[in-house]
Design a protein around this motif. Structure first.
Motif, PDB file in Angstrom:
ATOM      1  N   MET A 145      16.971  27.153  28.013  1.00 22.99           N
ATOM      2  CA  MET A 145      16.757  27.926  26.916  1.00 22.99           C
ATOM      3  C   MET A 145      15.935  29.106  27.062  1.00 22.99           C
ATOM      4  O   MET A 145      14.833  29.049  27.727  1.00 22.99           O
ATOM      5  CB  MET A 145      16.628  27.358  25.569  1.00 22.99           C
ATOM      6  CG  MET A 145      17.972  26.111  25.135  1.00 22.99           C
ATOM      7  SD  MET A 145      17.785  25.144  23.911  1.00 22.99           S
ATOM      8  CE  MET A 145      17.419  26.068  22.639  1.00 22.99           C
ATOM      9  N   SER A 146      16.136  30.146  26.251  1.00 25.00           N
ATOM     10  CA  SER A 146      14.971  31.240  26.365  1.00 25.00           C
ATOM     11  C   SER A 146      13.719  30.845  25.689  1.00 25.00           C
ATOM     12  O   SER A 146      13.821  30.004  24.713  1.00 25.00           O
ATOM     13  CB  SER A 146      15.549  32.698  25.707  1.00 25.00           C
ATOM     14  OG  SER A 146      15.834  32.619  24.378  1.00 25.00           O
ATOM     15  N   TYR A 182      12.516  32.889  23.350  1.00 20.98           N
ATOM     16  CA  TYR A 182      12.766  32.889  21.955  1.00 20.98           C
ATOM     17  C   TYR A 182      13.641  31.664  21.209  1.00 20.98           C
ATOM     18  O   TYR A 182      13.297  31.093  20.076  1.00 20.98           O
ATOM     19  CB  TYR A 182      13.493  34.026  21.852  1.00 20.98           C
ATOM     20  CG  TYR A 182      14.211  34.583  20.364  1.00 20.98           C
ATOM     21  CD1 TYR A 182      13.405  35.105  19.405  1.00 20.98           C
ATOM     22  CD2 TYR A 182      15.414  34.277  19.874  1.00 20.98           C
ATOM     23  CE1 TYR A 182      13.837  35.580  18.350  1.00 20.98           C
ATOM     24  CE2 TYR A 182      15.905  34.432  18.761  1.00 20.98           C
ATOM     25  CZ  TYR A 182      15.204  34.994  17.727  1.00 20.98           C
ATOM     26  OH  TYR A 182      15.811  35.463  16.657  1.00 20.98           O
ATOM     27  N   ASP A 183      14.541  31.086  21.927  1.00 20.67           N
ATOM     28  CA  ASP A 183      15.383  29.976  21.427  1.00 20.67           C
ATOM     29  C   ASP A 183      14.467  28.880  21.283  1.00 20.67           C
ATOM     30  O   ASP A 183      14.803  28.165  20.407  1.00 20.67           O
ATOM     31  CB  ASP A 183      16.712  29.787  22.358  1.00 20.67           C
ATOM     32  CG  ASP A 183      17.639  30.746  22.203  1.00 20.67           C
ATOM     33  OD1 ASP A 183      17.508  31.390  20.995  1.00 20.67           O
ATOM     34  OD2 ASP A 183      18.682  30.954  22.857  1.00 20.67           O
ATOM     35  N   CYS A 189      12.583  29.366  18.389  1.00 15.19           N
ATOM     36  CA  CYS A 189      13.591  29.307  17.218  1.00 15.19           C
ATOM     37  C   CYS A 189      13.740  27.669  16.712  1.00 15.19           C
ATOM     38  O   CYS A 189      13.992  27.091  15.780  1.00 15.19           O
ATOM     39  CB  CYS A 189      14.697  30.039  17.308  1.00 15.19           C
ATOM     40  SG  CYS A 189      14.468  31.525  16.903  1.00 15.19           S
ATOM     41  N   ARG A 233      24.830  30.267  20.924  1.00 15.11           N
ATOM     42  CA  ARG A 233      23.684  31.008  21.344  1.00 15.11           C
ATOM     43  C   ARG A 233      22.883  31.581  20.210  1.00 15.11           C
ATOM     44  O   ARG A 233      21.617  31.711  20.387  1.00 15.11           O
ATOM     45  CB  ARG A 233      24.251  32.499  22.002  1.00 15.11           C
ATOM     46  CG  ARG A 233      25.100  32.444  23.237  1.00 15.11           C
ATOM     47  CD  ARG A 233      24.314  32.317  24.581  1.00 15.11           C
ATOM     48  NE  ARG A 233      24.419  30.996  25.131  1.00 15.11           N
ATOM     49  CZ  ARG A 233      24.054  30.655  26.096  1.00 15.11           C
ATOM     50  NH1 ARG A 233      22.576  30.837  26.249  1.00 15.11           N
ATOM     51  NH2 ARG A 233      24.373  29.036  26.589  1.00 15.11           N
ATOM     52  N   PHE A 291      20.803  28.489  14.520  1.00 15.12           N
ATOM     53  CA  PHE A 291      20.200  27.317  14.375  1.00 15.12           C
ATOM     54  C   PHE A 291      20.906  26.067  15.018  1.00 15.12           C
ATOM     55  O   PHE A 291      20.437  25.407  15.795  1.00 15.12           O
ATOM     56  CB  PHE A 291      19.415  27.030  13.048  1.00 15.12           C
ATOM     57  CG  PHE A 291      18.165  27.804  12.755  1.00 15.12           C
ATOM     58  CD1 PHE A 291      16.956  27.548  13.577  1.00 15.12           C
ATOM     59  CD2 PHE A 291      18.169  29.136  12.195  1.00 15.12           C
ATOM     60  CE1 PHE A 291      15.877  28.174  13.232  1.00 15.12           C
ATOM     61  CE2 PHE A 291      17.218  30.001  12.221  1.00 15.12           C
ATOM     62  CZ  PHE A 291      15.969  29.435  12.561  1.00 15.12           C
ATOM     63  N   ARG A 306      21.556  26.425  18.391  1.00 15.05           N
ATOM     64  CA  ARG A 306      20.416  25.995  19.314  1.00 15.05           C
ATOM     65  C   ARG A 306      20.074  24.568  19.506  1.00 15.05           C
ATOM     66  O   ARG A 306      19.527  23.947  20.629  1.00 15.05           O
ATOM     67  CB  ARG A 306      19.227  26.732  18.793  1.00 15.05           C
ATOM     68  CG  ARG A 306      19.206  28.248  19.055  1.00 15.05           C
ATOM     69  CD  ARG A 306      17.832  28.757  18.570  1.00 15.05           C
ATOM     70  NE  ARG A 306      18.282  30.574  18.600  1.00 15.05           N
ATOM     71  CZ  ARG A 306      18.440  31.056  17.532  1.00 15.05           C
ATOM     72  NH1 ARG A 306      18.111  30.452  16.568  1.00 15.05           N
ATOM     73  NH2 ARG A 306      18.446  32.172  17.396  1.00 15.05           N
ATOM     74  N   ARG A 349      21.913  22.663  21.891  1.00 15.45           N
ATOM     75  CA  ARG A 349      21.880  23.028  23.498  1.00 15.45           C
ATOM     76  C   ARG A 349      20.603  22.338  23.805  1.00 15.45           C
ATOM     77  O   ARG A 349      20.230  21.613  24.662  1.00 15.45           O
ATOM     78  CB  ARG A 349      21.728  24.649  23.487  1.00 15.45           C
ATOM     79  CG  ARG A 349      22.944  25.264  23.973  1.00 15.45           C
ATOM     80  CD  ARG A 349      22.662  26.720  23.499  1.00 15.45           C
ATOM     81  NE  ARG A 349      21.738  27.557  24.163  1.00 15.45           N
ATOM     82  CZ  ARG A 349      21.067  28.531  23.686  1.00 15.45           C
ATOM     83  NH1 ARG A 349      21.340  28.758  22.386  1.00 15.45           N
ATOM     84  NH2 ARG A 349      20.134  29.065  24.403  1.00 15.45           N
ATOM     85  N   GLU A 393      19.733  19.228  26.369  1.00 13.52           N
ATOM     86  CA  GLU A 393      18.655  19.395  27.378  1.00 13.52           C
ATOM     87  C   GLU A 393      17.625  18.169  27.343  1.00 13.52           C
ATOM     88  O   GLU A 393      17.158  17.720  28.173  1.00 13.52           O
ATOM     89  CB  GLU A 393      17.884  20.467  27.457  1.00 13.52           C
ATOM     90  CG  GLU A 393      18.739  21.603  27.764  1.00 13.52           C
ATOM     91  CD  GLU A 393      18.161  22.975  28.323  1.00 13.52           C
ATOM     92  OE1 GLU A 393      16.777  22.832  28.435  1.00 13.52           O
ATOM     93  OE2 GLU A 393      18.674  24.078  28.533  1.00 13.52           O
ATOM     94  N   THR A 422      22.429  24.145  33.814  1.00 12.23           N
ATOM     95  CA  THR A 422      21.896  23.365  32.659  1.00 12.23           C
ATOM     96  C   THR A 422      22.832  22.820  32.265  1.00 12.23           C
ATOM     97  O   THR A 422      24.075  23.095  32.173  1.00 12.23           O
ATOM     98  CB  THR A 422      21.264  24.506  31.748  1.00 12.23           C
ATOM     99  OG1 THR A 422      22.391  25.084  31.225  1.00 12.23           O
ATOM    100  CG2 THR A 422      20.254  25.384  32.330  1.00 12.23           C
TER     101      THR A 422
END
Ligand SMILES: Nc1ncnc2c1ncn2[C@@H]1O[C@H](COP(=O)(O)OP(=O)(O)OP(=O)(O)O)[C@@H](O)[C@H]1O
Ligand SMILES: [Mg+2]
Lengths: 234, 289
Positions: A91-92, A94-95, A98, B160, B163, B166, B169, B173, B288
């Motif tokens: 993940m970036s 930024y992500d 956040c 992408r 909230f 994310r 994702r 991970e 990933t």
């Protein structure tokens, strides 16, 4: 802020913490020192709810969290900078930041949080779109701390933030920890770098073989033979 | 000429494969559940559309008001049970394969194993097609492609930019750290599986527009769609879309140029080759999961 009473923790049948009792008062930075395998990470994980096999009392801001899973402990304002950073590599930046603000109370103000983190670590602003996995070790450590700050914690748990960092990076990270503490966040700082830890903290505990083997103010610990012997191996 | 027509039809068909694959791919990538029951839910969605459109005499698209909530609940409930029983990745494959067989058998019992097709008067799309120059596109295929594209790109944006996206994702991970930041694995797991179930209902409806239904179709999807999942890269929606289009294109062109019977052979040979060359999926940049 944080009260730990008679905390035991286990890996299967093997006990890793034995009756650990310690406190972090409001706004304080407290160091936890100890050699490899002393139980420092187990302690951090037990408080954060990441270590399930534990018993005893852990209270955060007066509320008992000893039996709660990690996602509930987080709701009480505990944020963790885990050993080995553990940023989300795919993940970036930024992500990742956040994500730190996922908990309800932090999410509403995530923009303010981003500004605050970028002020402390300007480097993260430049890296905002980059994948966290492609950052240098020091940058990842900044990101791990930034991510924790995004959660608007009242208690920040740091597990060996200087591990594997170049001295310049370590300086930057410790400055950041002091800056965060100055903003009123209580900090539990696990470190093997005794000098730096005691510089940042007002008090500390010495952990040896899963037990509290010493406690005192930074000055007392610096002068203590036990600390010198068990952590520095002198 | 026919080859180009076949290629274009294949691309459109690939959209539906991608939509079927998307749900499997994301639940696999994020929840580590290989959900073969997803094909059962697509089948149920298709039959629900068939049944309700026929009974109510309504446009098949309208039946989504029932089938989407039904599959949403079913998908969520299944994941709740998997979570409660702490089903591992490998066990999920076995359990959901069992569930798929149960669904296929139940569908046979209710609707029989014979081919069933929506009557022409309830399915306005069945026989319509759009002519562009010398090419002909059946409306159901166009509709399926457009809706599949919308759903997949929409889901991609959610993953992408939001909230919850994310959180999914991050959970994929590093589960413990995601939990330490407030992510409740049961809540997001059930939510994701429920949404996935809803996409199965949509895919089933789209399939029923252009095709006669028979329960065993679920096993046919299994082969093709699983290939799309693997080629697209587990958990990657845009890759899944591209892989769906590629698989649709390849099988359609091979069917015309060689023969329909050779299509699976060529397709799966290509897949084996692709997996040897790029085990992380054809379209993933930096693996990933
Ligand atoms: N996953 C595990 N399974 C079994 N035992 C473990 C596990 N993790 C840690 N231990 C044991 O628990 C004890 C405490 O480990 P812990 O990781 O808390 O130490 P630490 O003080 O953080 O050490 P380090 O400075 O190396 O990070 C050690 O004896 C270790 O061997
Ligand atoms: Mg440790």
């Amino acid at each position: 802020m944080l009260e730990i009473r008679q905390l035991d923790a286990f890996y299967g049948d093997a006990q890793a913490l034995w009756g650990v009792t310690m406190d972090v008062h409001d706004g304080e930075t407290v160091a936890v020192l100890g050699t490899n395998g002393a139980g420092k990470s187990t302690l951090v994980n037990a408080v954060a709810g990441l270590h399930a096999k534990r018993s005893g009392r852990i209270s955060v801001g007066g509320r008992d969290v000893a039996a709660l899973p990690a996602h509930k402990v987080c709701e009480y304002g505990v944020a963790v900078v885990p050993e080995g950073r553990r940023v989300f590599p795919g993940m970036s930046v930024y992500d990742n930041l956040c994500l730190g603000a996922y908990r309800r109370t932090a999410r509403a103000e995530y923009r303010k949080g981003l500004d605050r983190v970028h002020d402390i670590f300007p480097r993260l602003r430049q890296r905002t779109g980059q994948l966290a996995g492609s950052l240098s070790g020091g940058e990842q450590q900044m990101l791990a701390i930034g991510r924790a700050l995004m959660a608007k914690p009242t208690l920040l748990l740091l597990d060996e933030p200087s591990l594997g960092l170049a001295p310049v990076m370590t300086d930057e990270v410790f400055e950041a920890i002091e800056a965060v503490n100055a903003q009123g966040v209580s900090v539990l700082l696990v470190e093997q770098d005794v000098d730096r830890a005691l510089e940042a903290a007002s008090r500390g505990y010495l952990l040896a073989e899963g037990r509290v083997a010493g406690a005192g103010t930074s000055a007392e610990l610096r002068a203590s033979d036990t600390v010198q012997r068990s952590v520095l191996g002198i | 000429m026919t080859t180009i027509q076949a290629a274009l039809s294949g691309i459109l068909l690939g959209g539906l494969y991608a939509l079927m694959a998307a749900g499997v791919s994301v639940t696999w990538g994020v929840l580590r559940i290989i959900n073969l029951a997803h094909f059962g839910m697509i089948l149920l969605g298709a039959y629900l559309t068939f049944e309700l459109a026929t009974a109510w005499r309504v446009n098949p698209l309208v039946t989504l008001v029932v089938s989407v909530p039904a599959m949403f609940v079913l998908g969520g409930a299944l994941q709740w049970a998997f979570d409660y029983l702490r089903v591992s990745e490998l066990n999920s494959l076995l359990i959901t394969f069992g569930l798929l067989i149960v669904v296929v058998q139940s569908v046979s019992n209710v609707w029989s194993a014979d081919f069933q097709r929506m009557a022409a008067e309830v399915n306005p799309y069945a026989t319509e097609s759009v002519r562009v120059g010398r090419f002909v596109f059946p409306v159901p295929t166009l509709l399926a492609f457009a809706i599949a594209l919308l759903v997949i790109l929409g889901a991609h944006l959610v993953l992408r930019r939001t909230f919850i996206g994310r959180a999914l994702r991050a959970y994929a991970e590093d589960r413990p750290i995601a939990a330490a930041f407030g992510i409740d694995h049961r809540r997001i797991g059930v939510l994701l599986a429920a949404v996935t179930g809803a996409t199965a209902a949509v895919a089933g409806m789209l399939f029923s527009l252009a095709n006669a239904l028979t329960p065993a179709t679920a096993f046919e999807w299994f082969g093709t769609v699983f290939a799309v999942v693997i080629l697209g890269g587990i958990g990657h929606l845009v890759g899944t879309l591209a892989a769906g289009v590629l698989v649709g294109l390849l099988s359609s062109v091979v069917s015309v140029v060689l023969s329909p019977a050779t299509a699976p052979f060529v397709l799966f040979s290509a897949i084996v080759l692709a997996l040897i060359l790029r085990p992380q999926g054809l379209f993933t940049v930096g693996a990933t999961r």
